[in-house]
Design a protein around this motif. Structure first.
Motif, PDB file in Angstrom:
ATOM      1  N   PRO A  98       0.799  -1.240   0.000  1.00  0.00           N
ATOM      2  CA  PRO A  98       0.000   0.000   0.000  1.00  0.00           C
ATOM      3  C   PRO A  98       0.819   1.271   0.000  1.00  0.00           C
ATOM      4  O   PRO A  98       0.311   2.330  -0.309  1.00  0.00           O
ATOM      5  CB  PRO A  98      -0.800  -0.119   1.309  1.00  0.00           C
ATOM      6  N   LYS A 117      -4.379  -8.282  -1.864  1.00  0.00           N
ATOM      7  CA  LYS A 117      -3.540  -7.354  -1.134  1.00  0.00           C
ATOM      8  C   LYS A 117      -3.596  -7.594   0.370  1.00  0.00           C
ATOM      9  O   LYS A 117      -2.667  -7.270   1.092  1.00  0.00           O
ATOM     10  CB  LYS A 117      -3.963  -5.913  -1.446  1.00  0.00           C
ATOM     11  N   THR A 167      -1.240  -7.460   4.741  1.00  0.00           N
ATOM     12  CA  THR A 167      -1.626  -6.308   5.560  1.00  0.00           C
ATOM     13  C   THR A 167      -1.859  -6.652   7.014  1.00  0.00           C
ATOM     14  O   THR A 167      -2.304  -5.808   7.771  1.00  0.00           O
ATOM     15  CB  THR A 167      -2.910  -5.657   4.995  1.00  0.00           C
ATOM     16  N   TRP A 221      -3.584   6.834   1.835  1.00  0.00           N
ATOM     17  CA  TRP A 221      -2.289   6.876   1.139  1.00  0.00           C
ATOM     18  C   TRP A 221      -2.216   8.120   0.286  1.00  0.00           C
ATOM     19  O   TRP A 221      -3.089   8.374  -0.516  1.00  0.00           O
ATOM     20  CB  TRP A 221      -2.121   5.647   0.260  1.00  0.00           C
ATOM     21  N   ARG A 254      -4.356   4.445  -7.263  1.00  0.00           N
ATOM     22  CA  ARG A 254      -4.791   3.874  -6.005  1.00  0.00           C
ATOM     23  C   ARG A 254      -6.090   4.524  -5.597  1.00  0.00           C
ATOM     24  O   ARG A 254      -6.401   5.623  -5.981  1.00  0.00           O
ATOM     25  CB  ARG A 254      -3.742   4.120  -4.932  1.00  0.00           C
TER      26      ARG A 254
END
Length: 874
Positions: free
Chosen positions: A523, A640, A644, A714, A761
């Motif tokens: 990320p 993803k 995480t 982000w 993103r």
């Protein structure tokens, strides 16, 4: 005072080097304006001070221009509209008949909308009728149009269609274009010249009929000597080759070359819009025999007395440099009232500047009163010199880019050493042969803001870095350990010095570390920037190799400061470490942090794995393992969320379960106020290591922690920026192109062809989570919440947004939490292509929204862009 400090440091440095037996050489290194200004604390000259650059960045379309555009309700009918304002290739239009009512103003993209010059409907048998909403406002619309269009300016047809469609003024000048250039010695004589090169409006010209590049000349396109082809004939002026070049060809050869060039130019004439910003010449008050001061036209390093020797007309006069020697060859120059560098008598005396004594003048001490009496001349009155004290915001020790007067094709890094009235003294850096400070006028078109060369892909002569080499020591080297041949440019980055080459297998050295571009980047890291990094770094000393690769990763992040903070948490008490300072730059601020990096080769692999864990990326993203086609972790097919689970650990504040288990006695981090998230359109970077946007006056430590910040958006952290950057975020003209000139062209290219590197993103909302007492329970909850959050925020599109109609866009906005804004999209006729072009500044300005609603809307637009790139972009 930068220069005295630098001189003092260099002097003391040379003394130390002479004692220690060190050799110093000047070495050319990669130059980055932002880094240089930050390291030296220097200041760049304001971009608004360069008026000619500002004009060159303006759109070819001007407010008030008329054109014909299709009616919203009926696409088969058209009506005349007025350009209200421009934003790059976007035009804000208003149908004629609405007067000052701006409610129905709408945006359109000149590259995609159906726009035509006035008269197109009549030529193509199309219906011209007003919109339904104002159809009854006037009884005779024909009479209304006649009054509306009388004296108005229509948008040029070649800017609405064909290869020049939507181009800026500077871009209309292409290689091969023909212009007319005024003779340097005869203001009534012109000759044709061909454009050989266009660098941001700075033209390299060659006279028609001259094939020798030695006679090429450089001029900015706004120079008053340049005129469109046919100007001389229309104004009853002479069209003859330059006085100093007449002997190169016969008269018939010159005529033949001109005819060929004219025929060629008529096939693709240069649009007259190129000359719309040319300044009109003012009338002068000079008379023959008057004396004044002027920057030497042949050697612009000093100021000398000159005389008006001829007056051509109310616009032009001739100036000759005073030289009293019998065998002197007179130096003439044609001037006008606004010519740069002409000054009244006694200007040097009043400003404390030395005046060059005329050649042949007997007295050693020059005095204007004695000189005027000796020559029987009069001084030009002050009224002949308007704006003699204008400085346009330039100050001493500011930096800029300037043309080398002795080599007009060369642009150099320059520092302002003096500012006197409207004159600047510039010290050009990086020259092979030192020369005195050159003198330029504040209105000179030979000076440019920092970054102008980079923005226009033109080489810049910059400072040479002094590198001191220690005295070489004789050593016995085994044949197999001697240096290998130099590596090709595309080889992996080798950090071994000549003394380390034989020690690569030592305890404190490591082999190559590979950056596996195809592995999942997590990320924090931008996949596009990761792809630009070298494939491998090393071999070399562990700390050097790791610091280099970590610096690359930091600068490849969406938010470099956040990655820097994450890297601070990578530590193991059993490691043999040394402290290294890492830097991160983001949004005009610089952050520093000290990180412990392993020193021995046997710990490098574990260190790399721990860093990847902290950054939530594939463990093989970088390290001693090279991944060719398929990653052992199979990270291509993993979601993803696989990487995480580390988010359960609070940054700077470990959970209570961790404290109890590991016995971590670290000092609790200081709480900070929760930061407000804001949508920020990211700027595209092109360099591998430096992804910075503005300089910051000072560095600051990057230490802040917040329990609610671990799920932070982000790329959306707000940090203080320079006034220039704030201006760029709320300006139609997009100040970064001039404040950071390189960037206008890049921003426009990105707006036209948005790429994955621009927006790649989504922007998740922040969530608040409390600290768990059980580490396992925390991991489980966090993993579940992360999956639910991603599923909630992920957008799946059924159709390509590039093909969306206005109604499709309205339907999408209605389905979001911005449904109240759907009406604006309907009124402004925004289709899918226009939707993908929207950014926060344009949304705020064009839709008249406050910051809060604009951010919410941009979040939804961002989701569409991300879905577009993941589903439809190839």
């Amino acid at each position: 005072m930068i220069q005295p400090i630098v001189t003092s440091l260099r002097t003391s440095q040379r003394e130390r080097e002479s004692k220690s037996g060190m050799d110093c050489v000047e070495e050319e290194v990669d130059f980055n304006w932002e880094e240089y200004l930050e390291e030296t604390g220097a200041t760049a000259a304001p971009h608004t001070s360069f008026r000619h650059v500002e004009l060159s960045l303006q759109s070819s379309f001007q407010p008030g221009m008329k054109l014909e555009v299709a009616n919203k309700g009926s696409l088969d009918t058209y009506w005349v509209a007025t350009i209200i304002t421009t934003c790059g290739q976007l035009l804000l239009l208003r149908y004629c008949g609405y007067g000052d009512d701006r409610k129905t103003d709408f945006w359109c993209d000149v590259m995609t909308a159906e726009l035509h010059p006035v008269g197109w409907c009549a030529q193509n048998n199309k219906t011209l009728q007003p919109p339904e909403a104002i159809k009854e406002k006037y009884s005779d619309w024909t009479e209304f149009l006649i009054k509306e269009l009388t004296g108005s300016r229509t948008a040029p047809a070649n800017l609405l269609e064909g290869p020049l469609r939507g181009k800026n003024t500077v871009d209309l000048i292409v290689v091969g274009c023909i212009l007319e250039v005024r003779d340097a010695f005869e203001p009534s004589v012109y000759w044709a010249a061909r454009v050989q090169c266009n660098v941001g409006g700075r033209l390299c010209l060659s006279y028609v009929g001259v094939n020798d590049s030695a006679y090429d000349m450089w001029m900015f396109y706004l120079d008053t000597r340049l005129r469109p082809l046919g100007w001389a004939k229309e104004n009853n002026l002479s069209l003859k080759p330059p006085t100093d070049l007449c002997d190169l060809r016969s008269s018939s050869e010159w005529t033949e070359a001109l005819d060929e060039a004219t025929t060629e130019a008529l096939k693709s004439p240069l649009p007259l819009e190129v000359f719309k910003d040319h300044a009109d010449l003012s009338t002068h008050s000079f008379r023959a025999g008057m004396k004044l001061e002027m920057v030497s036209p042949s050697e612009p390093f000093h100021i000398c007395p000159v005389s008006v020797t001829k007056v051509y007309n109310e616009y032009y006069f001739q100036i000759t440099v005073d030289d009293l020697t019998a065998e002197a060859t007179p130096t003439h120059v044609v001037c006008h009232a606004d010519s740069p560098g002409i000054l009244p008598v006694q200007w040097c005396l009043k400003n404390g500047v030395g005046l060059e004594r005329p050649q042949g003048f007997e007295s050693q001490d020059f005095d204007w009163a004695d000189y005027l009496k000796h020559t029987g001349a009069e001084a030009a009155p002050d009224v002949c010199f308007p704006n003699a004290s204008q400085s346009r915001g330039f100050c001493k020790d500011m930096w800029l880019e300037a043309v080398n007067p002795l080599q007009p094709s060369e642009l150099c890094v320059a520092r302002i050493t003096q500012v006197k009235g409207r004159l600047l003294w510039l010290r050009l850096e990086g020259l092979t042969k030192p020369q005195p400070d050159c003198i330029v006028d504040v209105e000179s078109m030979s000076i440019f803001p920092v970054g102008w060369c980079e923005a226009n892909a033109y080489p810049l002569t910059h400072l040479l870095k002094t590198v001191c080499l220690p005295q070489k020591k004789i050593a016995v080297v085994q044949p197999e350990k001697q240096l290998a041949p130099s590596q090709p440019p595309d080889a992996p980055l080798n950090l071994c010095s000549s003394m380390d080459t034989g020690l690569v297998n030592g305890k404190y050295c490591c082999s190559q570390l590979f950056i596996n571009h195809r592995c999942f980047s997590g990320p924090y890291l931008n996949k596009g920037r990761i792809a630009e990094l070298p494939k491998a770094v090393g071999p070399g000393k562990c700390a050097v190799v790791l610091k280099e690769i970590l610096t690359m990763l930091i600068n490849s992040a969406y938010k470099p400061g956040r990655v820097l903070r994450e890297l601070q948490m990578v530590e193991d008490p059993q490691w043999n470490c040394q402290e290294e300072t890492l830097k991160a730059k983001y949004k005009g601020k610089s952050y520093r942090s000290t990180m412990r990096i392993v020193r021995t080769g046997d710990q490098v692999s574990e260190f790399c794995r721990r860093v990847c864990e902290r950054l939530q990326c594939c463990p093989n993203l970088f390290g001693p393992t090279i991944v060719s086609d398929k990653c052992p972790e199979n990270c291509f097919s993993q979601t993803k969320t696989k990487y995480t689970y580390y988010k359960k650990r609070k940054v700077g504040r470990p959970s209570l379960g961790e404290n109890a288990q590991d016995g971590d006695m670290s000092k609790p981090a200081r709480r900070r106020k929760k930061r407000k998230a804001i949508f920020v359109q990211k700027k595209r970077r092109t360099s591998i290591v430096g992804y910075h946007t503005t300089e910051s006056p000072q560095d600051s430590d990057y230490y802040y922690d917040d329990e609610e910040e671990d799920f932070e958006e982000w790329g959306s952290e707000v940090s203080s920026s320079s006034p220039r950057e704030e201006a760029s975020a709320h300006s139609f003209k997009d100040v970064p192109r001039r404040g950071r000139p390189p960037r206008r062209a890049a921003l426009q290219r990105r707006a036209t062809h948005p790429g994955p590197e621009t927006i790649d993103r989504s922007s998740p909302r922040r969530t608040t989570r409390s600290v768990s007492y059980s580490q396992n329970q925390t991991a489980k909850n966090t993993h579940t919440k992360t999956e639910n959050f991603e599923e909630e925020d992920r957008l799946v599109l059924e159709t390509n947004p590039l093909e969306w109609s206005v109604s499709d866009v309205v339907d999408f906005i209605t389905s979001t939490d911005c449904a109240s804004l759907a009406k604006i999209f309907q009124e402004q006729d925004i289709d899918g292509q226009a939707l993908l072009l929207l950014t926060l500044p344009t949304v705020q300005e064009c839709m008249d929204l406050k910051l809060g609603p604009a951010i919410k809307l941009c979040h939804q637009i961002e989701r569409v862009k991300v879905a577009f790139y993941s589903q439809f972009a190839n």
